[in-house]
Design a protein around this motif. Structure first.
Motif, PDB file in Angstrom:
ATOM      1  N   VAL A 101       0.840  -1.199   0.000  1.00  0.00           N
ATOM      2  CA  VAL A 101       0.000   0.000   0.000  1.00  0.00           C
ATOM      3  C   VAL A 101       0.878   1.254   0.000  1.00  0.00           C
ATOM      4  O   VAL A 101       0.646   2.204  -0.765  1.00  0.00           O
ATOM      5  N   ARG A 102       1.886   1.257   0.840  1.00  0.00           N
ATOM      6  CA  ARG A 102       2.775   2.416   0.958  1.00  0.00           C
ATOM      7  C   ARG A 102       3.522   2.682  -0.347  1.00  0.00           C
ATOM      8  O   ARG A 102       3.615   3.820  -0.810  1.00  0.00           O
ATOM      9  N   LEU A 103       4.053   1.650  -0.977  1.00  0.00           N
ATOM     10  CA  LEU A 103       4.818   1.831  -2.207  1.00  0.00           C
ATOM     11  C   LEU A 103       3.935   2.289  -3.360  1.00  0.00           C
ATOM     12  O   LEU A 103       4.351   3.112  -4.185  1.00  0.00           O
ATOM     13  N   VAL A 104       2.717   1.764  -3.426  1.00  0.00           N
ATOM     14  CA  VAL A 104       1.800   2.213  -4.479  1.00  0.00           C
ATOM     15  C   VAL A 104       1.444   3.681  -4.264  1.00  0.00           C
ATOM     16  O   VAL A 104       1.373   4.463  -5.223  1.00  0.00           O
ATOM     17  N   GLU A 105       1.242   4.082  -3.004  1.00  0.00           N
ATOM     18  CA  GLU A 105       0.934   5.487  -2.731  1.00  0.00           C
ATOM     19  C   GLU A 105       2.105   6.397  -3.082  1.00  0.00           C
ATOM     20  O   GLU A 105       1.917   7.516  -3.560  1.00  0.00           O
ATOM     21  N   LEU A 106       3.329   5.932  -2.855  1.00  0.00           N
ATOM     22  CA  LEU A 106       4.510   6.756  -3.121  1.00  0.00           C
ATOM     23  C   LEU A 106       4.832   6.846  -4.604  1.00  0.00           C
ATOM     24  O   LEU A 106       5.178   7.925  -5.111  1.00  0.00           O
ATOM     25  N   TYR A 107       4.743   5.718  -5.319  1.00  0.00           N
ATOM     26  CA  TYR A 107       5.281   5.663  -6.670  1.00  0.00           C
ATOM     27  C   TYR A 107       4.223   5.444  -7.760  1.00  0.00           C
ATOM     28  O   TYR A 107       4.540   5.514  -8.942  1.00  0.00           O
ATOM     29  N   GLY A 108       2.990   5.180  -7.376  1.00  0.00           N
ATOM     30  CA  GLY A 108       1.952   4.951  -8.365  1.00  0.00           C
ATOM     31  C   GLY A 108       1.384   6.244  -8.922  1.00  0.00           C
ATOM     32  O   GLY A 108       1.408   7.286  -8.265  1.00  0.00           O
ATOM     33  N   THR A 109       0.863   6.175 -10.130  1.00  0.00           N
ATOM     34  CA  THR A 109       0.132   7.311 -10.695  1.00  0.00           C
ATOM     35  C   THR A 109      -1.239   7.413 -10.022  1.00  0.00           C
ATOM     36  O   THR A 109      -1.661   6.506  -9.291  1.00  0.00           O
ATOM     37  N   TYR A 110      -1.921   8.501 -10.278  1.00  0.00           N
ATOM     38  CA  TYR A 110      -3.261   8.669  -9.717  1.00  0.00           C
ATOM     39  C   TYR A 110      -4.161   7.505 -10.133  1.00  0.00           C
ATOM     40  O   TYR A 110      -4.883   6.934  -9.310  1.00  0.00           O
ATOM     41  N   GLU A 111      -4.106   7.148 -11.419  1.00  0.00           N
ATOM     42  CA  GLU A 111      -4.942   6.050 -11.918  1.00  0.00           C
ATOM     43  C   GLU A 111      -4.562   4.729 -11.264  1.00  0.00           C
ATOM     44  O   GLU A 111      -5.434   3.908 -10.945  1.00  0.00           O
TER      45      GLU A 111
END
Length: 377
Positions: A101-111
């Protein structure tokens, strides 16, 4: 929160903290007996029912920002600590889920963040599997998509994780992160062997050969997984889980001595006192690490150094506590199947994290020339 009607509605951090307390008080009133080789699915279900997995998400996605804010981080510490008390194996899997969850929030795009949140709200468990097996996982582009090859080993919860964040090496030798489905039973492989402890975590391996990944499942840029401070700072969550096991060992020590009528023996009282010192020392270090991980004005180098020292302080407290428990309880602490024996064995396995010497010397080198950042905490 955006959760189903079957789950408890979570309105704020205070209410969620109360839900955590009520859940764990209920489990501890009728002590949870974990079969050593059985994944703690029943307890994971209980966490889902109070909305614990949803609470990890951002407020924009219906969560409580447990992975974003200083206030949320302290509630997350409570959740991980209490989970570690009941089951270190589930604590490891939950911490891995939080890491994703943390890595997706840090490095993921809005989509990507939106799509991932919707996926998690369906109730699945995510895993983070970055240790390569033989052969290691590679990735190559093919007709606008990506084809994987290779195996990930040390895959915690391999039979229960539905999506994993993994690393893969490109044709140019770069390491990238991606999200991959992990639900095909025929791809599961045996793990590294029978571990001394943590068997309920269901550690195995997973073969990603010929898995096709769409381009929007690639997360961030090459090298982001090892980017500081997050790569090291995330270790505070593992320390919080270990702290839960320290809490339980201290309780088991007192309970058994009381049952034997030996708690008033001066030598045993001395050991109980030492155990409490170790326990509370670990609490203070984990709290410092949790605050540092989310401190808005702290330098990355300070964050990494504090979390590294906390990780080692918790490890030292745990190992010293194990020795005290063994001296206090004697051979009964070595009877396989007893709770105290299993918790000690699980904890000794859980504590084996990579590069402890490097973590210590790097932190020491930083604080040789820099003061402790008290004001930032």
């Amino acid at each position: 929160m955006l959760i189903s009607d079957e789950k408890t509605s979570i309105k704020d951090l205070s209410g969620f903290r109360t839900d955590i307390k009520n859940l764990f008080d209920g489990w501890n009133a009728a002590p949870y007996v974990q079969e050593e080789n059985l994944f703690p699915a029943e307890f994971l279900k209980a966490l889902r029912e109070i909305g614990a997995l949803d609470a990890l998400l951002s407020r924009e996605e219906g969560g409580l920002d447990l992975c974003r804010t200083p206030e949320g981080g302290l509630v997350l510490m409570t959740l991980l600590r209490r989970t570690g008390y009941v089951s270190l194996s589930l604590g490891r899997c939950l911490e891995g889920h939080v890491n994703v969850v943390r890595l997706v929030e840090l490095y993921g795009t809005y989509e990507q963040r939106r799509a991932f949140a919707r996926l998690l709200q369906s109730g699945i468990l995510a895993g983070i599997w970055v240790t390569d097996g033989v052969p290691p996982v590679t990735i190559r582009q093919e007709n606008g998509q990506y084809r994987l090859a290779g195996i990930k080993g040390f895959a915690s919860g391999v039979r229960h994780v539905s999506v994993a964040l993994i690393t893969a090496t490109t044709q140019h030798g770069h390491s990238i992160m991606l999200l991959a489905p992990t639900t095909e039973a025929n791809r599961r492989r045996a793990g590294p062997g029978t571990l001394t402890g943590m068997q309920a975590s269901g550690t195995g391996a997973y073969d990603f050969t010929d898995v096709i990944i769409p381009s929007d499942h690639i997360l961030g840029s090459a090298g982001d997984y090892l980017r500081q401070p997050e790569f090291s700072a995330g270790a505070w969550r593992g320390s919080a889980v270990a702290l839960g096991a320290i809490d339980r060992l201290a309780d088991l020590l007192r309970q058994e001595l009381l049952e034997r009528g030996r708690a008033d023996n001066p030598h045993q009282l001395s050991r109980i006192g030492e155990a409490l010192i170790l326990q509370k020392t670990a609490v203070m270090w984990v709290e410092q690490a949790a605050k540092a991980a989310y401190a808005p004005r702290m330098t990355p180098e300070d964050v990494v150094a504090i979390v590294n020292l906390a990780r080692l302080a918790v490890e030292r407290a745990a190992l010293e506590l194990i020795t005290l428990v063994q001296r206090s309880l004697g051979l009964s602490a070595f009877v396989k199947g007893k709770a105290v024996e299993q918790v000690m064995r699980d904890l000794m396995t859980y504590l084996r994290q990579p590069a402890p010497d490097e973590a210590l010397t790097d932190a020491a080198a930083w604080f040789v020339d820099h003061d402790w950042p008290e004001e930032s905490l």
